[in-house]
Design a protein around this motif. Structure first.
Motif, short mmCIF file in Angstrom:
data_model
loop_
_atom_site.label_atom_id
_atom_site.label_comp_id
_atom_site.label_asym_id
_atom_site.label_seq_id
_atom_site.Cartn_x
_atom_site.Cartn_y
_atom_site.Cartn_z
N TRP A 170 0.85 -1.16 0.02
CA TRP A 170 0.01 -0.05 -0.11
C TRP A 170 0.98 1.24 0.06
O TRP A 170 1.98 1.37 0.68
CB TRP A 170 -0.87 0.07 1.30
CG TRP A 170 -1.91 -0.91 1.18
CD1 TRP A 170 -3.05 -1.07 0.94
CD2 TRP A 170 -1.83 -2.23 1.97
NE1 TRP A 170 -4.06 -2.18 1.15
CE2 TRP A 170 -3.07 -3.14 1.85
CE3 TRP A 170 -0.73 -2.86 2.44
CZ2 TRP A 170 -3.31 -4.12 2.17
CZ3 TRP A 170 -0.82 -4.22 2.89
CH2 TRP A 170 -2.16 -5.05 2.86
N ARG A 171 0.66 2.17 -0.83
CA ARG A 171 1.37 3.70 -0.78
C ARG A 171 0.29 4.44 -0.15
O ARG A 171 -0.95 4.42 -0.34
CB ARG A 171 1.69 3.77 -2.44
CG ARG A 171 2.67 2.96 -2.71
CD ARG A 171 3.20 3.44 -4.46
NE ARG A 171 4.16 2.77 -4.84
CZ ARG A 171 4.22 1.65 -5.50
NH1 ARG A 171 2.92 1.11 -5.61
NH2 ARG A 171 5.09 1.12 -6.16
N GLY A 172 0.89 5.43 0.35
CA GLY A 172 0.14 6.54 0.90
C GLY A 172 -0.69 6.07 2.22
O GLY A 172 -1.46 6.69 2.43
N ALA A 173 -0.20 5.15 2.96
CA ALA A 173 -1.06 4.46 4.11
C ALA A 173 -0.74 5.44 5.04
O ALA A 173 0.14 6.40 5.31
CB ALA A 173 -0.23 3.24 4.54
N GLU A 174 -1.70 5.48 6.10
CA GLU A 174 -1.80 6.07 7.46
C GLU A 174 -2.24 5.22 8.19
O GLU A 174 -2.96 4.41 8.14
CB GLU A 174 -3.05 7.50 7.27
CG GLU A 174 -2.58 8.58 6.23
CD GLU A 174 -3.55 9.62 6.26
OE1 GLU A 174 -4.30 9.53 7.05
OE2 GLU A 174 -3.51 10.38 5.24
N SER A 175 -1.76 5.47 9.58
CA SER A 175 -1.83 4.54 10.69
C SER A 175 -3.09 5.20 11.43
O SER A 175 -3.43 6.49 11.44
CB SER A 175 -0.47 4.62 11.64
OG SER A 175 -0.25 5.88 11.81
#
Length: 358
Positions: free
Chosen positions: A316-321
């Motif tokens: 996944w690219r541009g993932a956020e926690s």
């Protein structure tokens, strides 16, 4: 068995070693107990040509036993990264700390004290003592087992206790040979390993060049392909897992430290899940976004000693926690330039080297 093969073994081997042995290995110059110990641990399950550059990098960063003891385990694992069998590095680090606590920061010369240290067995302890101090001890690593099984015509898988016990007895008899000078124990130990690594190889041994050919039972009877007796065949089980590769908008990668025991213990790797349902559960617990937007990459096949593992990477690219992930002990966002400072399993490091636009 006659005494003749015992009498001739060491003198012929040493004469060959003086001319054809390996005298320029990095741990031989200088040959210190610490460097010998490190080399012996690295050479467990690893060939010389592979271990040599790791050895030089390791001793450059940690030149003494105390340096190793004082280093964080993450630093030690990073230096070991790619060499495999990481329990060796963890044991090395633990043994260094034990030496500081119990032996004044030095390796003990006593073989029993050496074998009491993590990661050092009977043969490794003997190899350290004979090479570091010229003490008279027999070794029995894989190369020596192969040489002795062929030379004496020993049938049976060398890993079986009864066969190994017989080989130890023969190895001790060779070391007790009065024609083996005590001042040359380091050379004799190295000579045995060199013979097995360069001439008495598993496949296509160079018997015509071997200094022991006149008394070798396997050569005389045409049984070099049969000896040593191979391990009984067993197909290793196949396992599967998903690898979750998440990158945030800054290009940082979410890395997770493995538990302190088990496969890849204490190494940093990409999060793993045993199946798709667990992979989705992990993603939804830690990351926001759509699980279905994952980019499947080519599977990775990796073999351990007891099973085979196929990893299916999902990216996944541009993932956020979902919640703030700080620099905690088990999970953290890591910039690409920081990966080199972490101990990472070789197949995962190779995966992370995939071009960012792939």
């Amino acid at each position: 068995m006659t005494d003749s093969p015992i009498d001739n073994f060491a003198p012929r081997l040493l004469a060959w070693f003086d001319v054809s042995g390996r005298h320029d290995l990095p741990w031989q110059h200088p040959r210190t107990p610490y460097r010998v110990w490190l080399s012996e641990i690295m050479l467990q399950q690893t060939q010389v040509k592979t271990a040599a550059p790791y050895f030089e990098r390791f001793v450059t960063a940690l030149p003494t036993l105390r340096d190793l003891s004082n280093a964080p385990l993450d630093d030690v694992l990073a230096l070991w990264s790619g060499l495999g069998y990481y329990a060796r590095a963890r044991n090395l680090h633990a043994a260094a700390k034990r030496c500081v606590e119990l032996h004044g920061g030095e390796l003990p010369r006593d073989v029993e004290a050496l074998t009491a240290l993590p990661g050092i067995g009977r043969s490794t302890a003997a190899a350290i003592a004979s090479q570091a101090w010229n003490d008279r001890h027999a070794i029995l690593d894989g190369n020596v087992k192969r040489v002795l099984s062929r030379y004496h015509g020993i049938e049976g898988y060398p890993g079986l206790p009864a066969i190994e016990k017989r080989m130890w007895a023969l190895a001790e008899r060779h070391v007790a040979n009065p024609q083996l000078p005590g001042s040359r124990m380091a050379d004799y130990t190295q000579a045995q390993m060199d013979l097995g690594a360069t001439l008495c190889t598993r496949a296509d041994p160079a018997c015509v060049l071997c200094p022991l050919q006149d008394d070798c039972v396997a050569r005389r009877e045409g049984r070099t392909a049969e000896l040593p007796t191979p391990k009984p065949g067993k197909t290793p089980p196949q396992r599967f897992a998903h690898v979750l590769w998440a990158e945030d908008a800054r290009g940082r990668i979410l890395m997770q430290r493995r538990p302190p025991t088990g496969i890849w213990a204490s190494l940093w790797t990409l999060p793993q899940a045993d199946d798709s349902a667990l992979a989705r559960e992990w993603f939804e617990r830690h990351l926001s976004g759509e699980y279905e937007q994952a980019q499947p990459l080519s599977p990775i096949d990796h073999a351990f000693s007891h099973y085979k593992l196929q990893l299916q990477p999902l990216r996944w690219r541009g993932a956020e926690s979902r919640a703030r992930i700080g620099d905690n002990d088990d999970l953290r966002w890591v910039a690409r330039e920081e990966l080199a400072s972490l101990g990472i399993p070789a197949p995962i490091r190779k995966l992370l080297e995939t071009p960012s636009d792939a």
